[in-house]
Design an enzyme around this catalytic site. Structure first.
Site, PDB file in Angstrom:
ATOM      1  N   GLY A  43      25.863  17.560  34.580  1.00  0.00           N
ATOM      2  CA  GLY A  43      25.107  16.158  35.180  1.00  0.00           C
ATOM      3  C   GLY A  43      23.726  16.219  34.858  1.00  0.00           C
ATOM      4  O   GLY A  43      23.030  15.097  34.859  1.00  0.00           O
ATOM      5  N   GLU A  98      17.942  20.078  37.294  1.00  0.00           N
ATOM      6  CA  GLU A  98      19.155  19.787  37.897  1.00  0.00           C
ATOM      7  C   GLU A  98      19.375  18.223  37.992  1.00  0.00           C
ATOM      8  O   GLU A  98      18.289  17.625  37.925  1.00  0.00           O
ATOM      9  CB  GLU A  98      19.246  20.482  39.284  1.00  0.00           C
ATOM     10  N   ASP A  99      20.750  17.745  38.201  1.00  0.00           N
ATOM     11  CA  ASP A  99      20.482  16.431  38.342  1.00  0.00           C
ATOM     12  C   ASP A  99      20.479  15.879  40.011  1.00  0.00           C
ATOM     13  O   ASP A  99      19.535  14.874  40.245  1.00  0.00           O
ATOM     14  CB  ASP A  99      22.204  16.078  37.997  1.00  0.00           C
ATOM     15  N   ASP A 102      22.079  18.558  46.641  1.00  0.00           N
ATOM     16  CA  ASP A 102      22.778  17.739  47.696  1.00  0.00           C
ATOM     17  C   ASP A 102      22.886  18.619  49.105  1.00  0.00           C
ATOM     18  O   ASP A 102      21.921  18.704  49.664  1.00  0.00           O
ATOM     19  CB  ASP A 102      24.350  17.579  47.102  1.00  0.00           C
ATOM     20  N   GLY A 104      22.496  21.831  48.868  1.00  0.00           N
ATOM     21  CA  GLY A 104      21.513  22.850  48.384  1.00  0.00           C
ATOM     22  C   GLY A 104      22.163  24.132  48.106  1.00  0.00           C
ATOM     23  O   GLY A 104      21.580  24.799  47.631  1.00  0.00           O
ATOM     24  N   PHE A 151      27.295   8.596  47.637  1.00  0.00           N
ATOM     25  CA  PHE A 151      27.617   9.346  46.499  1.00  0.00           C
ATOM     26  C   PHE A 151      27.173   8.222  45.171  1.00  0.00           C
ATOM     27  O   PHE A 151      27.512   7.099  45.290  1.00  0.00           O
ATOM     28  CB  PHE A 151      29.191   9.379  46.474  1.00  0.00           C
ATOM     29  N   ARG A 164      28.900   8.698  33.546  1.00  0.00           N
ATOM     30  CA  ARG A 164      27.730   9.542  33.139  1.00  0.00           C
ATOM     31  C   ARG A 164      26.766   8.664  32.174  1.00  0.00           C
ATOM     32  O   ARG A 164      25.664   9.082  32.189  1.00  0.00           O
ATOM     33  CB  ARG A 164      28.204  10.956  32.383  1.00  0.00           C
TER      34      ARG A 164
HETATM   35  P1  IMP Z   1      25.062  20.824  45.947  1.00  0.00           P
HETATM   36  O1  IMP Z   1      25.848  20.477  47.167  1.00  0.00           O
HETATM   37  O2  IMP Z   1      23.503  20.667  46.304  1.00  0.00           O
HETATM   38  O3  IMP Z   1      25.318  22.366  45.686  1.00  0.00           O
HETATM   39  O4  IMP Z   1      25.527  19.949  44.922  1.00  0.00           O
HETATM   40  C1  IMP Z   1      26.239  20.445  43.994  1.00  0.00           C
HETATM   41  C2  IMP Z   1      26.645  19.473  42.772  1.00  0.00           C
HETATM   42  O5  IMP Z   1      27.307  18.451  43.523  1.00  0.00           O
HETATM   43  C3  IMP Z   1      25.282  18.626  41.972  1.00  0.00           C
HETATM   44  O6  IMP Z   1      24.912  19.560  41.047  1.00  0.00           O
HETATM   45  C4  IMP Z   1      26.255  17.465  41.436  1.00  0.00           C
HETATM   46  O7  IMP Z   1      26.799  18.089  40.228  1.00  0.00           O
HETATM   47  C5  IMP Z   1      27.378  17.259  42.485  1.00  0.00           C
HETATM   48  N1  IMP Z   1      26.811  16.108  43.314  1.00  0.00           N
HETATM   49  C6  IMP Z   1      26.513  16.291  44.595  1.00  0.00           C
HETATM   50  N2  IMP Z   1      26.185  14.872  45.085  1.00  0.00           N
HETATM   51  C7  IMP Z   1      26.629  14.035  44.002  1.00  0.00           C
HETATM   52  C8  IMP Z   1      26.844  12.870  43.925  1.00  0.00           C
HETATM   53  O8  IMP Z   1      26.358  11.889  44.621  1.00  0.00           O
HETATM   54  N3  IMP Z   1      27.136  12.288  42.798  1.00  0.00           N
HETATM   55  C9  IMP Z   1      27.739  12.958  41.671  1.00  0.00           C
HETATM   56  N4  IMP Z   1      27.494  14.326  41.882  1.00  0.00           N
HETATM   57  C10 IMP Z   1      27.043  15.071  42.926  1.00  0.00           C
END
Ligand code: IMP
Length: 178
Positions: A43, A98-99, A102, A104, A151, A164
């Protein structure tokens, strides 16, 4: 409901302008240091590509990939590397690129994994921060945009490997369960 591309949340020019601002701050903070950008695949690839080209200071780059999700869209409590860094990390000034942060879980786990490699410093640069969704606290030293709980796709972020390539960030309508 089938998903479809919804409204634009952040335009391409807004992203590019913010990257210039981030690069200016990062280049001041990391002047005369040993900057290693760690791009988290897939991402962050497009963000990393624009960010590193906006940096006027020397830096190296490497790439990691994380397995973040188990069954469905439930985050793993202990995400792990599916591709680890190739370069030595000890005594480096690591900036994770990081992209999106979310829940964390991934960011917190990345910090834990990199901290174990004894870098001189460790910081996070994330294009997007979905702050409302946080379950695990994890610092973001350089943040592009705080966004609402939706999302989103585009500019490297995908849904089922689609979208992407978009130059902007858009809301996905009829998205997966979050
Ligand atoms: P986390 O929930 O912070 O661990 O996020 C994990 C991963 O979920 C991120 O690095 C993204 O690749 C993916 N992700 C979370 N939210 C979104 C979104 O809104 N769109 C696309 N990918 C997402």
């Amino acid at each position: 409901m089938r998903h479809r591309l919804g409204p634009t949340l952040i335009t391409g020019p807004e992203i590019q302008a913010r990257i210039q601002e981030l690069a200016a701050v990062i280049s001041l903070d990391y002047a005369d240091r040993d900057l290693l950008l760690i791009c988290v695949l897939k991402g962050a690839a497009i963000f990393w590509a624009d960010l590193c080209r906006a940096l006027p200071i020397p830096c190296q780059s490497d790439f990691v990939a994380m397995e973040s999700y188990g069954v469905g869209s439930f985050p793993l409590s202990e995400p792990r590397f599916t591709k680890a860094a190739d370069v030595a990390l000890a005594d480096r000034d690591i900036l994770i690129v990081e992209d999106i942060i979310d829940t964390g879980h991934t960011g917190a786990r990345l910090r834990e994994l990199f901290r174990a490699a004894s870098p001189r410093s460790l910081a996070m640069c994330a294009l997007l921060d979905k702050a409302e969704r946080r379950q695990v606290s994890t610092p973001i030293e350089y943040c592009g945009f705080v966004i609402p709980n939706a999302f989103v796709v585009g500019y490297g972020l995908d849904y089922a490997q689609q979208y992407r390539h978009l130059a902007h960030i858009a809301v996905l309508e009829g998205p997966p369960e979050m």
